[in-house]
Design an enzyme around this catalytic site. Structure first.
Site, PDB file in Angstrom:
ATOM      1  N   ARG A 266       0.851  -1.188   0.000  1.00  0.00           N
ATOM      2  CA  ARG A 266       0.000   0.000   0.000  1.00  0.00           C
ATOM      3  C   ARG A 266       0.888   1.241   0.000  1.00  0.00           C
ATOM      4  O   ARG A 266       1.632   1.463   0.959  1.00  0.00           O
ATOM      5  CB  ARG A 266      -0.906   0.010   1.238  1.00  0.00           C
ATOM      6  CG  ARG A 266      -1.875  -1.153   1.307  1.00  0.00           C
ATOM      7  CD  ARG A 266      -2.632  -1.131   2.631  1.00  0.00           C
ATOM      8  NE  ARG A 266      -3.566  -2.238   2.738  1.00  0.00           N
ATOM      9  CZ  ARG A 266      -4.296  -2.500   3.822  1.00  0.00           C
ATOM     10  NH1 ARG A 266      -4.160  -1.722   4.900  1.00  0.00           N
ATOM     11  NH2 ARG A 266      -5.126  -3.523   3.848  1.00  0.00           N
TER      12      ARG A 266
ATOM     13  N   TYR B  37      11.800  -0.831  -3.089  1.00  0.00           N
ATOM     14  CA  TYR B  37      11.472   0.576  -3.311  1.00  0.00           C
ATOM     15  C   TYR B  37      12.712   1.322  -3.794  1.00  0.00           C
ATOM     16  O   TYR B  37      13.839   0.937  -3.481  1.00  0.00           O
ATOM     17  CB  TYR B  37      10.983   1.239  -2.021  1.00  0.00           C
ATOM     18  CG  TYR B  37       9.534   0.965  -1.674  1.00  0.00           C
ATOM     19  CD1 TYR B  37       8.528   1.848  -2.049  1.00  0.00           C
ATOM     20  CD2 TYR B  37       9.176  -0.171  -0.954  1.00  0.00           C
ATOM     21  CE1 TYR B  37       7.202   1.603  -1.721  1.00  0.00           C
ATOM     22  CE2 TYR B  37       7.863  -0.427  -0.623  1.00  0.00           C
ATOM     23  CZ  TYR B  37       6.882   0.470  -1.009  1.00  0.00           C
ATOM     24  OH  TYR B  37       5.562   0.226  -0.679  1.00  0.00           O
TER      25      TYR B  37
ATOM     26  N   ASP C  38       1.535   5.425  -0.106  1.00  0.00           N
ATOM     27  CA  ASP C  38       0.912   6.619   0.463  1.00  0.00           C
ATOM     28  C   ASP C  38       0.531   7.616  -0.620  1.00  0.00           C
ATOM     29  O   ASP C  38       0.879   7.451  -1.793  1.00  0.00           O
ATOM     30  CB  ASP C  38       1.875   7.292   1.449  1.00  0.00           C
ATOM     31  CG  ASP C  38       2.214   6.412   2.629  1.00  0.00           C
ATOM     32  OD1 ASP C  38       1.350   5.622   3.046  1.00  0.00           O
ATOM     33  OD2 ASP C  38       3.357   6.510   3.138  1.00  0.00           O
TER      34      ASP C  38
ATOM     35  N   ARG D 223      10.570   6.667   3.472  1.00  0.00           N
ATOM     36  CA  ARG D 223      10.714   8.121   3.438  1.00  0.00           C
ATOM     37  C   ARG D 223      11.441   8.646   4.680  1.00  0.00           C
ATOM     38  O   ARG D 223      12.223   9.600   4.603  1.00  0.00           O
ATOM     39  CB  ARG D 223       9.343   8.779   3.298  1.00  0.00           C
ATOM     40  CG  ARG D 223       8.716   8.571   1.922  1.00  0.00           C
ATOM     41  CD  ARG D 223       7.256   8.933   1.896  1.00  0.00           C
ATOM     42  NE  ARG D 223       7.050  10.324   2.309  1.00  0.00           N
ATOM     43  CZ  ARG D 223       5.849  10.821   2.590  1.00  0.00           C
ATOM     44  NH1 ARG D 223       4.761  10.055   2.528  1.00  0.00           N
ATOM     45  NH2 ARG D 223       5.725  12.095   2.943  1.00  0.00           N
TER      46      ARG D 223
END
Length: 259
Positions: A50, A110, A52, A197
């Site tokens: 999921r 990622y 953001d 992040r």
């Protein structure tokens, strides 16, 4: 009832995130609405991860079940002809009934992309993070190696994280420069809310020279989010791939093209 898997590419700029929300536009919501039209009946999807609000997907993997008799080609073309231009199915294929896009995944990958230049880019504004002061990728990479292993990532966990445990296993992490860009590649079994992040923002402190390399280990061991770096902007983050056991026949994601 047949089970289908698909690879989804999307630009997350105008979405509230992957997950459907009652009063906001989401990638999942757009996909389910279109797949339901193609199937002529409601379709619910599950995803590998999921993302953001503002985060992008290069090779997000989904699965869905349907009794509708459609070929892979019909699912692909029927969906892409109705999806908005910032969401695209890259392929669709039938899979075993025990395949699950989330639970069958061995790891997620990622990439965080930083445009490191004095002037902002007019073309890449919503596709990369921009940092105008110089970054040194080499100390960032060395400091990041403290995050490899099965560790407690409480210091990099978002306040709204709903995971029952802060433990995650990072198998690979690398920071390197490509021209004007500094890239952070990370692979783990799973990720906490805002984890990548927050790691990126912390490593930026090292790359700018404001913090020493050893500080990243201290932040990790302290397990205190307030002691870590900033939550880096969402537009630099991409879900690059999910890895699955070979027995499910999920195609490997092609090499990521940005930058």
């Amino acid at each position: 009832m047949g089970r289908w898997a698909a690879e989804v590419e999307y630009l997350g700029t105008r979405y509230s995130g992957w997950q459907s929300q009652p009063h906001a536009i989401s990638v999942q919501g757009e996909l389910e609405a279109v797949l339901s039209k193609v199937a002529a009946q409601p379709v619910a999807i599950s995803a590998a991860g999921r993302t953001d609000a503002g985060v992008h997907g290069y090779a997000q993997i989904i699965h869905f079940d349907s009794v509708a008799e459609r070929s892979p080609h019909a699912w692909l073309l029927g969906s892409n002809s109705q999806l908005p231009s910032d969401i695209s199915l890259r392929w669709v294929q039938g899979v075993r009934a025990d395949f699950h896009a989330r639970h069958s995944a061995l790891a997620r990958r990622y990439r965080y992309v930083i445009h490191n230049h004095r002037a902002r880019s007019a073309l890449l504004g919503d596709r990369v993070a921009w940092l105008k002061w110089p970054l040194d990728a080499e100390p960032m990479h060395r400091a990041a190696q403290a995050l490899v292993g099965e560790l407690d990532f409480s210091a990099f966990r978002g306040a709204q994280c709903q995971s029952s445990t802060p433990m995650r296993c990072v198998t690979d992490i690398a920071v390197y420069r490509r021209g004007e860009f500094v890239l952070l590649d990370i692979r783990a079994n799973a990720f906490l809310h805002h984890m990548v992040r927050n790691i990126a923002g912390t490593l930026m402190e090292v790359g700018s020279g404001r913090r020493p390399e050893a500080w990243v280990r201290q932040v990790l061991d302290g397990r205190d989010r307030s002691q870590a770096g900033m939550n880096a902007p969402p537009e630099g983050l991409y879900l690059v791939a999910a890895d699955y056991p070979a027995e499910f026949g999920i195609p490997a994601a092609p090499e990521f093209w940005l930058p």
